[in-house]
Design a protein around this motif. Structure first.
Motif, PDB file in Angstrom:
ATOM      1  N   THR A  27      40.578  -0.647  89.271  1.00  0.00           N
ATOM      2  CA  THR A  27      42.010  -0.748  88.999  1.00  0.00           C
ATOM      3  C   THR A  27      42.298  -1.900  88.045  1.00  0.00           C
ATOM      4  O   THR A  27      43.091  -1.755  87.111  1.00  0.00           O
ATOM      5  N   ILE A  28      41.649  -3.033  88.270  1.00  0.00           N
ATOM      6  CA  ILE A  28      41.859  -4.187  87.388  1.00  0.00           C
ATOM      7  C   ILE A  28      41.433  -3.854  85.964  1.00  0.00           C
ATOM      8  O   ILE A  28      42.160  -4.149  85.002  1.00  0.00           O
ATOM      9  N   LEU A  29      40.270  -3.239  85.801  1.00  0.00           N
ATOM     10  CA  LEU A  29      39.803  -2.896  84.454  1.00  0.00           C
ATOM     11  C   LEU A  29      40.713  -1.875  83.776  1.00  0.00           C
ATOM     12  O   LEU A  29      40.984  -1.990  82.578  1.00  0.00           O
ATOM     13  N   LEU A  30      41.200  -0.899  84.533  1.00  0.00           N
ATOM     14  CA  LEU A  30      42.095   0.101  83.947  1.00  0.00           C
ATOM     15  C   LEU A  30      43.415  -0.539  83.506  1.00  0.00           C
ATOM     16  O   LEU A  30      43.919  -0.239  82.412  1.00  0.00           O
ATOM     17  N   VAL A  31      43.954  -1.436  84.313  1.00  0.00           N
ATOM     18  CA  VAL A  31      45.196  -2.114  83.930  1.00  0.00           C
ATOM     19  C   VAL A  31      44.950  -3.028  82.728  1.00  0.00           C
ATOM     20  O   VAL A  31      45.813  -3.139  81.850  1.00  0.00           O
ATOM     21  N   ARG A  89      33.179 -12.282  79.970  1.00  0.00           N
ATOM     22  CA  ARG A  89      34.111 -11.428  79.240  1.00  0.00           C
ATOM     23  C   ARG A  89      35.542 -11.701  79.670  1.00  0.00           C
ATOM     24  O   ARG A  89      36.440 -11.890  78.843  1.00  0.00           O
ATOM     25  N   ALA A  90      35.761 -11.763  80.980  1.00  0.00           N
ATOM     26  CA  ALA A  90      37.111 -11.960  81.491  1.00  0.00           C
ATOM     27  C   ALA A  90      37.615 -13.375  81.227  1.00  0.00           C
ATOM     28  O   ALA A  90      38.784 -13.565  80.863  1.00  0.00           O
ATOM     29  N   ALA A  91      36.767 -14.380  81.390  1.00  0.00           N
ATOM     30  CA  ALA A  91      37.193 -15.764  81.180  1.00  0.00           C
ATOM     31  C   ALA A  91      37.526 -16.032  79.712  1.00  0.00           C
ATOM     32  O   ALA A  91      38.561 -16.638  79.402  1.00  0.00           O
ATOM     33  N   ILE A  92      36.680 -15.573  78.817  1.00  0.00           N
ATOM     34  CA  ILE A  92      36.944 -15.767  77.391  1.00  0.00           C
ATOM     35  C   ILE A  92      38.169 -14.976  76.960  1.00  0.00           C
ATOM     36  O   ILE A  92      39.008 -15.470  76.200  1.00  0.00           O
ATOM     37  N   GLY A  93      38.307 -13.746  77.449  1.00  0.00           N
ATOM     38  CA  GLY A  93      39.488 -12.941  77.135  1.00  0.00           C
ATOM     39  C   GLY A  93      40.763 -13.591  77.621  1.00  0.00           C
ATOM     40  O   GLY A  93      41.781 -13.601  76.932  1.00  0.00           O
ATOM     41  N   GLY A 120      50.887 -10.351  76.197  1.00  0.00           N
ATOM     42  CA  GLY A 120      49.614 -11.050  76.051  1.00  0.00           C
ATOM     43  C   GLY A 120      49.418 -12.110  77.121  1.00  0.00           C
ATOM     44  O   GLY A 120      48.307 -12.294  77.636  1.00  0.00           O
ATOM     45  N   ILE A 121      50.495 -12.810  77.486  1.00  0.00           N
ATOM     46  CA  ILE A 121      50.408 -13.784  78.574  1.00  0.00           C
ATOM     47  C   ILE A 121      50.093 -13.078  79.888  1.00  0.00           C
ATOM     48  O   ILE A 121      49.248 -13.529  80.660  1.00  0.00           O
ATOM     49  N   LEU A 122      50.766 -11.950  80.134  1.00  0.00           N
ATOM     50  CA  LEU A 122      50.473 -11.174  81.347  1.00  0.00           C
ATOM     51  C   LEU A 122      49.026 -10.677  81.351  1.00  0.00           C
ATOM     52  O   LEU A 122      48.348 -10.702  82.385  1.00  0.00           O
ATOM     53  N   PHE A 127      43.342 -11.114  83.106  1.00  0.00           N
ATOM     54  CA  PHE A 127      41.944 -11.412  82.787  1.00  0.00           C
ATOM     55  C   PHE A 127      41.453 -12.619  83.604  1.00  0.00           C
ATOM     56  O   PHE A 127      40.315 -12.635  84.056  1.00  0.00           O
ATOM     57  N   ALA A 128      42.310 -13.625  83.792  1.00  0.00           N
ATOM     58  CA  ALA A 128      41.935 -14.788  84.607  1.00  0.00           C
ATOM     59  C   ALA A 128      41.720 -14.367  86.063  1.00  0.00           C
ATOM     60  O   ALA A 128      40.784 -14.835  86.718  1.00  0.00           O
ATOM     61  N   TYR A 129      42.577 -13.483  86.569  1.00  0.00           N
ATOM     62  CA  TYR A 129      42.394 -12.973  87.934  1.00  0.00           C
ATOM     63  C   TYR A 129      41.093 -12.184  88.039  1.00  0.00           C
ATOM     64  O   TYR A 129      40.380 -12.296  89.035  1.00  0.00           O
ATOM     65  N   ASP A 130      40.783 -11.420  87.012  1.00  0.00           N
ATOM     66  CA  ASP A 130      39.529 -10.666  86.997  1.00  0.00           C
ATOM     67  C   ASP A 130      38.334 -11.614  87.023  1.00  0.00           C
ATOM     68  O   ASP A 130      37.360 -11.399  87.747  1.00  0.00           O
ATOM     69  N   ALA A 131      38.397 -12.680  86.243  1.00  0.00           N
ATOM     70  CA  ALA A 131      37.315 -13.668  86.253  1.00  0.00           C
ATOM     71  C   ALA A 131      37.213 -14.330  87.623  1.00  0.00           C
ATOM     72  O   ALA A 131      36.110 -14.566  88.137  1.00  0.00           O
ATOM     73  N   TYR A 132      38.362 -14.605  88.241  1.00  0.00           N
ATOM     74  CA  TYR A 132      38.370 -15.228  89.559  1.00  0.00           C
ATOM     75  C   TYR A 132      37.760 -14.310  90.617  1.00  0.00           C
ATOM     76  O   TYR A 132      37.054 -14.773  91.510  1.00  0.00           O
ATOM     77  N   THR A 133      38.012 -13.025  90.520  1.00  0.00           N
ATOM     78  CA  THR A 133      37.473 -12.093  91.521  1.00  0.00           C
ATOM     79  C   THR A 133      35.981 -11.845  91.346  1.00  0.00           C
ATOM     80  O   THR A 133      35.344 -11.337  92.266  1.00  0.00           O
TER      81      THR A 133
END
Length: 153
Positions: A27-31, A89-93, A120-122, A127-133
């Motif tokens: 779900t995170i990747l699709l969003v 990928r998520a942290a750099i993004g 872009g901020i959202l 992406f930060a949440y994805d890196a955190y997970t």
């Protein structure tokens, strides 16, 4: 096992897509992909189309990771450390989206650019949440070094 029996065991693309989208990571990747498309459209309509490359690259990276995890190719390609790849990928993004979006919002030349900056901020926050997970996956694969000297030395 015959070829038709092996084909019946592996799920099709739509079935594996539906199964993977039901997971939190899917779900995170699709969003992320959808938000990258929205940011891409907004940047294309603004006076600052120079930031299109960021949205395109991050969208392509997210699509590649999505397909690899959806089809479980990460188990076949074990020479790549997938949790670190996804984390980087998520942290750099996240960092790049937050920086470029803040620049665009602060400049505020036109409505489409401001919309691209807000989305872009959202996207950067997602992406930060994805890196955190992905951090628990990094910790579970970490092995500690031996601290006690061995008897043979």
């Amino acid at each position: 096992m015959s070829e038709s029996a092996a084909r019946a065991e592996t799920p099709g693309y739509m079935e594996s897509f539906q199964n993977y989208v039901r997971t939190r990571k899917g779900t995170i990747l699709l969003v992320e992909i959808v938000l990258c498309i929205i940011v891409l459209i907004c940047y294309a309509a603004s006076r600052d189309p120079g930031y299109l490359a960021l949205a395109i690259c991050e969208m392509i990276f997210a699509i590649i990771i999505f397909i690899i995890f959806m089809r479980q190719l990460n188990k076949d390609l074990s020479f790549i450390h997938w949790p670190w790849t996804d984390f980087l990928r998520a942290a750099i993004g996240s960092l790049l989206f937050l920086i470029t979006s803040l620049i665009v919002v602060i400049r505020g030349r036109d409505g489409a650019g401001i919309a691209a900056g807000v989305f872009g901020i959202l996207t950067g926050i997602l992406f930060a949440y994805d890196a955190y997970t992905t951090i628990p996956a990094l910790r579970s694969k970490h092995t500690q070094a031996a601290t006690e000297p061995s008897d043979g030395v």
